[in-house]
Design an enzyme around this catalytic site. Structure first.
Site, PDB file in Angstrom:
ATOM      1  N   GLY A  32     -33.753 -22.214 -36.077  1.00  0.00           N
ATOM      2  CA  GLY A  32     -32.785 -20.729 -36.901  1.00  0.00           C
ATOM      3  C   GLY A  32     -32.221 -21.713 -37.367  1.00  0.00           C
ATOM      4  CB  ALA A  33     -30.391 -20.457 -40.794  1.00  0.00           C
ATOM      5  CG  ASP A  34     -29.850 -17.452 -36.382  1.00  0.00           C
ATOM      6  OD1 ASP A  34     -30.566 -18.212 -36.197  1.00  0.00           O
ATOM      7  OD2 ASP A  34     -29.694 -16.290 -35.254  1.00  0.00           O
ATOM      8  NE  ARG A  35     -31.472 -21.934 -31.432  1.00  0.00           N
ATOM      9  CZ  ARG A  35     -32.066 -22.609 -30.299  1.00  0.00           C
ATOM     10  NH1 ARG A  35     -33.226 -22.166 -31.587  1.00  0.00           N
ATOM     11  NH2 ARG A  35     -32.751 -22.622 -29.300  1.00  0.00           N
ATOM     12  CG  ASP A  54     -25.868 -14.884 -32.147  1.00  0.00           C
ATOM     13  OD1 ASP A  54     -25.046 -13.746 -31.644  1.00  0.00           O
ATOM     14  OD2 ASP A  54     -25.767 -15.761 -33.431  1.00  0.00           O
ATOM     15  CB  THR A  57     -32.962  -9.177 -32.615  1.00  0.00           C
ATOM     16  OG1 THR A  57     -31.514  -8.504 -34.003  1.00  0.00           O
ATOM     17  CG2 THR A  57     -33.751  -8.817 -32.714  1.00  0.00           C
ATOM     18  CB  THR A 109     -30.599   8.137 -14.098  1.00  0.00           C
ATOM     19  OG1 THR A 109     -31.607   7.983 -13.118  1.00  0.00           O
ATOM     20  CG2 THR A 109     -31.576   7.216 -14.612  1.00  0.00           C
TER      21      THR A 109
END
Length: 178
Positions: A32-35, A54, A57, A109
């Site tokens: 991925g470009a983000d990586r 990172d 999502t 909870t």
């Protein structure tokens, strides 16, 4: 749009774009470009070896060698995606505010879900980073992404927080291609 409003063509981070970083991945076009942007930014800021976590999502953990090579990484479901699946599949569980609870042992909870999310994901990240360090040797560990600030205080491996790391990397790639 960038040509029209800013007077230059958009640069898309894709195969063939000069990043200044060798991509040592079986299929470099599948990273991925983000990586890649994160790895470029982290190496610029900290040198190497560097591990980038990172929180998005998907949560990603990526490794950069001491020579500035992108080595690869790990991908696992992000915190919010995981919680969405939990709430969708467990009829008795409802959404909660995503904050660190008062105690690890939840007394309700709500606190139990918060504990599982915050301490579970920080433990998952620490376990993966520890294994990366076993392969890479001593490394700088930097976190970025929307939920990094929530998890970082509960992690024993994350050393730095860089909220603009992806943009830092994109800026560097743009400069290398101008």
């Amino acid at each position: 749009m960038t040509e029209r409003y800013f007077g230059f063509d958009a640069l898309v981070l894709e195969p063939g774009v000069r990043t200044g970083m060798p991509i040592l991945y079986d299929e470099p076009k599948n990273v991925g470009a983000d990586r890649i942007a994160n790895a470029v930014g982290a190496y610029d800021l900290f040198g190497g070896p560097t591990i980038v976590v990172d929180f998005g999502t998907a949560n990603t953990v990526d490794a950069v060698s001491g020579k500035g090579e992108y080595l690869g990484g790990a991908i696992f479901p992000g915190i919010e995606i995981s919680l969405d699946a939990l709430f969708a599949r467990a009829a008795a569980l409802r959404r909660v505010e995503l904050v660190a609870p008062k105690n690890v042992i939840g007394k309700s909870t709500i606190e139990a879900i918060q504990s599982g999310a915050v301490y579970g994901f920080s433990g998952q990240v620490d376990a993966i980073v520890d294994r990366f360090v076993a392969e890479l040797g001593p490394s700088t560990v930097v976190a970025t992404g929307g939920l990094a600030e929530l998890i970082m205080p509960h992690s024993h491996t994350i050393q730095h927080f860089e909220p603009w790391l992806t943009l830092q990397g994109l800026r560097l790639v743009h400069e290398r291609n101008s």
